[in-house]
Design a protein around this motif. Sequence first.
Motif, PDB file in Angstrom:
ATOM      1  N   ILE A  33       0.849  -1.198   0.000  1.00  0.00           N
ATOM      2  CA  ILE A  33       0.000   0.000   0.000  1.00  0.00           C
ATOM      3  C   ILE A  33       0.884   1.247   0.000  1.00  0.00           C
ATOM      4  O   ILE A  33       0.664   2.184  -0.766  1.00  0.00           O
ATOM      5  CB  ILE A  33      -0.938  -0.007   1.222  1.00  0.00           C
ATOM      6  N   VAL A  38      -0.498  -1.691  -4.914  1.00  0.00           N
ATOM      7  CA  VAL A  38      -1.702  -2.516  -4.828  1.00  0.00           C
ATOM      8  C   VAL A  38      -2.600  -2.310  -6.046  1.00  0.00           C
ATOM      9  O   VAL A  38      -3.642  -2.922  -6.149  1.00  0.00           O
ATOM     10  CB  VAL A  38      -2.534  -2.249  -3.554  1.00  0.00           C
ATOM     11  N   PRO A  40      -4.667   0.096  -9.219  1.00  0.00           N
ATOM     12  CA  PRO A  40      -5.588   1.233  -9.271  1.00  0.00           C
ATOM     13  C   PRO A  40      -6.907   1.011  -8.529  1.00  0.00           C
ATOM     14  O   PRO A  40      -7.675   1.937  -8.365  1.00  0.00           O
ATOM     15  CB  PRO A  40      -5.846   1.399 -10.773  1.00  0.00           C
ATOM     16  N   ASP A  41      -7.159  -0.222  -8.082  1.00  0.00           N
ATOM     17  CA  ASP A  41      -8.409  -0.492  -7.372  1.00  0.00           C
ATOM     18  C   ASP A  41      -8.067  -1.059  -5.993  1.00  0.00           C
ATOM     19  O   ASP A  41      -8.307  -2.224  -5.694  1.00  0.00           O
ATOM     20  CB  ASP A  41      -9.244  -1.501  -8.181  1.00  0.00           C
ATOM     21  N   PRO A  42      -7.452  -0.198  -5.135  1.00  0.00           N
ATOM     22  CA  PRO A  42      -6.861  -0.711  -3.895  1.00  0.00           C
ATOM     23  C   PRO A  42      -7.863  -1.402  -2.975  1.00  0.00           C
ATOM     24  O   PRO A  42      -7.537  -2.423  -2.373  1.00  0.00           O
ATOM     25  CB  PRO A  42      -6.261   0.521  -3.229  1.00  0.00           C
ATOM     26  N   GLY A  43      -9.075  -0.870  -2.860  1.00  0.00           N
ATOM     27  CA  GLY A  43     -10.053  -1.464  -1.951  1.00  0.00           C
ATOM     28  C   GLY A  43     -10.302  -2.918  -2.289  1.00  0.00           C
ATOM     29  O   GLY A  43     -10.303  -3.794  -1.419  1.00  0.00           O
ATOM     30  N   GLN A  44     -10.477  -3.181  -3.572  1.00  0.00           N
ATOM     31  CA  GLN A  44     -10.722  -4.536  -4.037  1.00  0.00           C
ATOM     32  C   GLN A  44      -9.525  -5.435  -3.724  1.00  0.00           C
ATOM     33  O   GLN A  44      -9.661  -6.521  -3.155  1.00  0.00           O
ATOM     34  CB  GLN A  44     -10.974  -4.498  -5.548  1.00  0.00           C
ATOM     35  N   GLN A 100     -15.157  -0.441   4.557  1.00  0.00           N
ATOM     36  CA  GLN A 100     -14.581   0.904   4.536  1.00  0.00           C
ATOM     37  C   GLN A 100     -13.956   1.240   3.182  1.00  0.00           C
ATOM     38  O   GLN A 100     -14.150   2.337   2.658  1.00  0.00           O
ATOM     39  CB  GLN A 100     -13.523   1.043   5.645  1.00  0.00           C
ATOM     40  N   LEU A 101     -13.232   0.297   2.596  1.00  0.00           N
ATOM     41  CA  LEU A 101     -12.461   0.614   1.388  1.00  0.00           C
ATOM     42  C   LEU A 101     -13.208   0.278   0.105  1.00  0.00           C
ATOM     43  O   LEU A 101     -12.831   0.706  -0.969  1.00  0.00           O
ATOM     44  CB  LEU A 101     -11.131  -0.147   1.384  1.00  0.00           C
ATOM     45  N   LEU A 102     -14.258  -0.558   0.215  1.00  0.00           N
ATOM     46  CA  LEU A 102     -14.864  -1.037  -1.019  1.00  0.00           C
ATOM     47  C   LEU A 102     -16.333  -0.665  -1.137  1.00  0.00           C
ATOM     48  O   LEU A 102     -16.738   0.013  -2.071  1.00  0.00           O
ATOM     49  CB  LEU A 102     -14.682  -2.561  -1.106  1.00  0.00           C
ATOM     50  N   LYS A 114     -28.383 -10.030   0.937  1.00  0.00           N
ATOM     51  CA  LYS A 114     -28.924 -10.089  -0.412  1.00  0.00           C
ATOM     52  C   LYS A 114     -28.103 -10.955  -1.377  1.00  0.00           C
ATOM     53  O   LYS A 114     -28.647 -11.682  -2.186  1.00  0.00           O
ATOM     54  CB  LYS A 114     -29.052  -8.674  -0.992  1.00  0.00           C
ATOM     55  N   ARG A 115     -26.780 -10.845  -1.285  1.00  0.00           N
ATOM     56  CA  ARG A 115     -25.946 -11.551  -2.258  1.00  0.00           C
ATOM     57  C   ARG A 115     -25.491 -12.876  -1.661  1.00  0.00           C
ATOM     58  O   ARG A 115     -24.813 -12.877  -0.625  1.00  0.00           O
ATOM     59  CB  ARG A 115     -24.720 -10.719  -2.630  1.00  0.00           C
ATOM     60  N   TRP A 167     -17.950 -18.785  -5.117  1.00  0.00           N
ATOM     61  CA  TRP A 167     -19.026 -18.043  -5.762  1.00  0.00           C
ATOM     62  C   TRP A 167     -18.598 -16.677  -6.279  1.00  0.00           C
ATOM     63  O   TRP A 167     -19.390 -15.938  -6.840  1.00  0.00           O
ATOM     64  CB  TRP A 167     -20.219 -17.915  -4.808  1.00  0.00           C
ATOM     65  N   ALA A 169     -15.941 -16.591  -8.271  1.00  0.00           N
ATOM     66  CA  ALA A 169     -15.260 -16.915  -9.523  1.00  0.00           C
ATOM     67  C   ALA A 169     -16.123 -16.450 -10.681  1.00  0.00           C
ATOM     68  O   ALA A 169     -17.338 -16.582 -10.656  1.00  0.00           O
ATOM     69  CB  ALA A 169     -15.019 -18.411  -9.620  1.00  0.00           C
ATOM     70  N   ARG A 170     -15.462 -15.888 -11.691  1.00  0.00           N
ATOM     71  CA  ARG A 170     -16.228 -15.524 -12.879  1.00  0.00           C
ATOM     72  C   ARG A 170     -16.051 -16.560 -13.975  1.00  0.00           C
ATOM     73  O   ARG A 170     -16.981 -16.847 -14.689  1.00  0.00           O
ATOM     74  CB  ARG A 170     -15.854 -14.126 -13.359  1.00  0.00           C
TER      75      ARG A 170
END
Lengths: 205, 324
Positions: A33, A38, A40-44, A100-102, A114-115, A167, A169-170
């Motif tokens: 960090i 990390v 461009p999408d650090p939260g993820q 917090q980050l995502l 829900k998910r 779940w 996995a894409r």
Amino acid sequence: MAAITKRVMAGVAAKVMVFCLALVPLALLISDILTGSVGPDPGQAITERLGLTAFQILLLTLLITPLKKLTGWSGWLRYRRMLGLFVFFYASLHILAFLQLLLGWGDLWATFTKRPYLVMGAAAFVLMLPLALTSTKGMMRRLGRGWKPLHRLIYPAAGLVWVHFLWQARSDITEMVVYGVVLFVLLGLRVYWSGLSSLIPLRRG
Amino acid sequence: MLIKQRPSWVLPESEVTPKSIYLNRRKFMTGAIGAAASLTVPGLLHANDASSGLKALDYRSATEYSTDEKKTPLDDVTAYNNFYEFGTGKGDPAKYAGEMSVDPWSVEVEGECERPGRYALEDLLKPHDYEERIYRLRCVEAWSMVIPWVGVPLADVIKQLQPNSRAKYVYFETLHDPKQMRGQRSLFSTVEWPYREGLRMDEAMNELAFLAVGLYGETLPNQNGAPIRLVVPWKYGFKSIKSIVRIRFAEEQPKTSWEMLAPNEYGFYANVNPEVDHPRWSQKQERRLPSGILRPNWIETTKFNGYEEQVAHLYKGMDLAKYY
């Protein structure tokens, strides 16, 4: 006397070492960090890494019993509680980072109900909560013979964590298959040695 | 007897450094300088990697098609990719796409058209001038970028290939070569290679549909779909198929990869639509990259990714919740 002190010292040193090793993934993450690596999408990225670390240490805790059986050395047991608490530590950070980050803190109930893949992750965490709370020596004494059946909750929790992972996995599930095989072997060994009933939580005997 | 006296500055042949060693030394020096520079400036090596072997392109700016939103930096555009032919990790394509050779490249044109055949990429592009368009790219995974593409309108290339009246759809395929694409060698990949995409003819002829050959003024890095890729900015990113080797004009709606893989999650149309959630996550918002460390850079997702004015007419009367 001197020999005993030496053994105790060695035991303490080993524990400190395991403690430090368990913090390495966190240290590496923080260093990534700070150096901006990390992505461009650090939260993820941060959320995923914390979750994966929690799962990896969870598998390590499940390795302790087979190690004891296979090596005949019961000293492995000394590290299990600490590793278990590290699972809880990384899982907590994983959820905190996710919120917090995502995702944000809005409507937590909807977030976790829900998910389906999040329901699995949340359920696994809920199962681990009593385990973390009853990990002290005092609680172990108080629960007595009930402690062990309670802590078998880690088996369904591990299964839920794996489904939570799968779940997401894409398309390519290679990584999930590898973790699944490891988990299957670790649980399968217990069934082989002590029967299926040894995996059932909350049941004495 | 003549004694040849050698002036002191003449060196015998035996003392000449062989050319190969001389060149190696130069290579070593440039390498060393590069390595030293990268130690002091971490971003530098990275930038070098991404731009090595890329050629500058001549183009005009098509400002009428460009957004003035802040562009996603080149480093992020080239380091964070979904290109499952090279692995499912976001960093895998940047790591492994170099194993693909993109020159020479040809595109097979087939189906309902007057000019089928195998085209060398240069021949396919020769009649057209390049333009730069700065488009939003919205991934179905709820992140987005703003990218300056260089290329040609898809409609111009289609006109050149002269589809006939039976051509209702255009179908595209990515290169399928497990030797060059390690993701295609994976045992547990659920994608049926090659990767396939398609558009309805009127979508393909829309002024926004674009064939990109470059970004940020240079030819495409491999991880971004070199040497030629589709860009359909009002649809989720997976419609913008990379490294195209086949274009087919078809009468029937073609099967597309994500639709084949999970028809309940991905449809043929895949228009960006905040009102239709993915079964596993919401599509109402997106993280515009680069996202912040402490706070994600969430922005509202807009219908057709903000290109409603140009494309909404294509879907008049269609139930977009059904045709997602």
